[in-house]
Scaffold this active site. Sequence first.
Site: not given
Length: 285
Positions: A16, A50, A76, A142, A173
């Site tokens: 990433e 950003a 994303h 998660y 995550q």
Amino acid sequence: MKTCDIFKQKTTLSFEVFPPKSDTPIDSIYSTIDGLAPLKPDFISVTYGAGGSGSNATIGICEMIKEKYGIEPVAHLACINLTREKVLFELAQMRAAGIENILALRGDINPNVPPHEDFRYAAELIELIKESGDFNILGACYPEGHPEAPNMVEDIRHLKEKVDAGCSQLISQLFFDNEDFYAFREKAAIAGIDVPIEAGIMPVTNPKTIARMATLCHAKLPKKFLTIMSKYENDPIAMRDAGIAYAVSQIVDLIANDVDGIHLYTMNNPYIATKICSAVQSLFK
């Protein structure tokens, strides 16, 4: 290429990266990708602008990764502050740029920015993407439960909704105790979630940054991890090297336990990614 197909062939390795902030030259991301490309990742995901500000930079970087380096990009897309019309516009831009893979996210709620009401959950975004073209859709998960979920059972239920809506692979995550990932993976399998799950690994290089990220993600810090941070927090080089060693130990254990793939949160730092990959590259078969 749809990244979900890669899992049929091998244990995946992906990275990433994030677009530069508005006050940073865009050229900085080129040097980052220059450093990561020789490591031959299966794909590189690019976060949503950003600070989640938008997709223009994300799409441009994805297009560059694919055209210049021949590496499959994943864009994303966070929906919490988008209207349905805006999402459709961005999907059209991605399609025009040759982007086939999208990581569909709800996104973090900014208390200072009232969210739009078109999308409450990532599953709703996934449904729209599925209707809008032949995209491969990734989702987030998660291992220790989403920070807003009342319990793990409810969190797994929502995760199953995302998969049922059309999500074909998952990226976790960050976590620092592999046992949490294995327990999560077992619960997901019991719930009927049968898509590949990549383990998200973030190397420890800056104790303050990691502590902040862990708080945001509700990831617990094991005693072994805390000992490392305490011992080396005032020695940046030793902290970096210890963080690399910890990440390597996590990855070796995960691959030994048949993880579907490793997703490395590079923090745009090719040096750290290179050191980790040089230690584990032979394991990705």
